[in-house]
Design an enzyme around this catalytic site. Structure first.
Site, mmCIF file in Angstrom:
data_model
loop_
_atom_site.group_PDB
_atom_site.id
_atom_site.type_symbol
_atom_site.label_atom_id
_atom_site.label_comp_id
_atom_site.label_asym_id
_atom_site.label_seq_id
_atom_site.Cartn_x
_atom_site.Cartn_y
_atom_site.Cartn_z
ATOM 1 N N SER A 1 0.848 -1.195 0.000
ATOM 2 C CA SER A 1 0.000 0.000 0.000
ATOM 3 C C SER A 1 0.884 1.245 0.000
ATOM 4 O O SER A 1 1.924 1.279 0.659
ATOM 5 C CB SER A 1 -0.887 0.011 1.247
ATOM 6 O OG SER A 1 -1.548 1.249 1.382
ATOM 7 N N LYS A 2 0.457 2.252 -0.733
ATOM 8 C CA LYS A 2 1.171 3.535 -0.678
ATOM 9 C C LYS A 2 0.584 4.325 0.495
ATOM 10 O O LYS A 2 -0.156 5.305 0.337
ATOM 11 C CB LYS A 2 1.035 4.302 -1.998
ATOM 12 C CG LYS A 2 2.063 5.416 -2.169
ATOM 13 C CD LYS A 2 2.061 5.955 -3.586
ATOM 14 C CE LYS A 2 3.016 7.127 -3.760
ATOM 15 N NZ LYS A 2 4.426 6.746 -3.587
ATOM 16 N N ALA A 3 0.894 3.829 1.676
ATOM 17 C CA ALA A 3 0.358 4.377 2.925
ATOM 18 C C ALA A 3 1.325 5.389 3.519
ATOM 19 O O ALA A 3 2.537 5.162 3.547
ATOM 20 C CB ALA A 3 0.103 3.246 3.919
ATOM 21 N N TYR B 1 6.048 5.732 5.157
ATOM 22 C CA TYR B 1 7.096 6.662 4.728
ATOM 23 C C TYR B 1 7.815 7.330 5.895
ATOM 24 O O TYR B 1 8.721 8.130 5.688
ATOM 25 C CB TYR B 1 6.513 7.709 3.776
ATOM 26 C CG TYR B 1 6.294 7.156 2.389
ATOM 27 C CD1 TYR B 1 7.211 7.382 1.364
ATOM 28 C CD2 TYR B 1 5.189 6.375 2.106
ATOM 29 C CE1 TYR B 1 7.024 6.853 0.097
ATOM 30 C CE2 TYR B 1 4.986 5.829 0.842
ATOM 31 C CZ TYR B 1 5.907 6.081 -0.147
ATOM 32 O OH TYR B 1 5.717 5.536 -1.400
#
Length: 296
Positions: A158-160, A164
């Site tokens: 997931s680009k959660a 990051y």
């Protein structure tokens, strides 16, 4: 890059179905996404007024939300139309777009199943992720302290936003040491990716890249692999150990923001931007340009 703070800029942001003045696009301090990381986003680029692979980005945004156990209350067509209209309102041709979705402030606590899901989209000029002069001769990369997590401990595909956190820490540490970015290993000690880009190596005309089983399989990564195969360049996706770095001749990284960026050094190991890197850089920049309809 412009030094003006992002919350002080002017223009429009699409926010929950409507275009609002840039500085009015705000959230409450008790927003769940701020406290618990229940937030997903995308990074997209427009070239010549067209957003490259918009369908793929929107699909990934919705899938990322599903992995975080929430559903974005807007359809793909509506999100795509909002992105395109935003470019027009912002009077941008070459731009970066940031759709972001998050749980709101209805409930405060780990459990927030009834919180409203918000979606906003912003767009601005962002010429190059790295210093243009450094990019052409290859950037220098350090090694990150933190590793990409085991997929059994976090939704790594997931680009959660929460994933990051260690990327920011790692990039800051690398920049303090004079590097442009940091190379991250996965939890097994294998080469994974940089803090915001996928990594590729080349040797004897063959491309080697880490298998995307513990990090985001970038849309730019997939595009570059397809371009390489179109050229007849062999691409091997496999486990790569850090001690192998010395065996490679070329290295480059890919991402929507980074595009295709040559690498000259990783923590003392040097590379020379060569024919594979240069070919794919040129092919990628050609690929992202709007395609003119062929004459009938």
């Amino acid at each position: 890059m412009a030094s003006e703070p992002f919350d002080k800029r002017s223009g429009w942001i699409w926010y929950d179905g409507a275009f609002v003045p840039w500085q009015d696009a705000q959230v409450h301090v008790l927003t769940h996404g701020l406290h618990y990381g229940s937030c997903v986003f995308e990074g997209e680029r427009a070239y010549g007024g067209e957003i490259f692979k918009l369908d793929e980005h929107t699909a990934r945004l919705k899938h990322s939300a599903e992995l975080l156990d929430f559903e974005i209350p807007y359809g793909t067509d509506e999100i795509n139309a909002a992105c395109r209209e935003l470019l027009v309102r912002q009077k941008l041709n070459d731009a970066y777009l940031r759709p972001v979705a998050w749980r709101g402030s209805d409930m405060m606590g780990v459990s927030a199943q009834h919180n409203q899901i918000h979606l906003a989209i912003a767009a601005w000029e962002w010429p190059s992720y790295f210093d243009p002069a450094q990019r052409l001769k290859g950037i220098r990369i350090g090694m990150a302290k933190y590793r990409r997590p085991d997929p059994m401990t976090a939704p790594s595909t997931s680009k959660a936003a929460g994933l990051y956190m260690i990327c920011t820490i790692s990039k800051h540490a690398a920049e303090r040491e004079g590097f442009a970015d940091a190379l991250m290993l996965d939890w097994r000690g294998r080469v994974a990716e940089c803090t915001g880009a996928n990594v590729f190596f080349a040797k004897d005309g063959v491309i080697h890249t880490p298998e995307a089983d513990a990090f985001l399989n970038g849309i730019t990564r997939q595009t570059v692999i397809a371009l390489a195969k179109r050229r007849g360049i062999e691409v091997v996706e496999r486990a790569i150990m850090p001690e192998e770095l010395a065996s490679f001749d070329e290295c480059f990284i890919t991402g929507t923001a980074a595009e295709v960026t040559p690498v000259a050094e990783i923590a003392g190991q040097h590379f020379q931007p060569g024919p594979v890197t240069k070919t794919l850089l040129e092919d990628y920049m050609s690929e992202v340009q709007p395609k003119k309809a062929e004459a009938a």
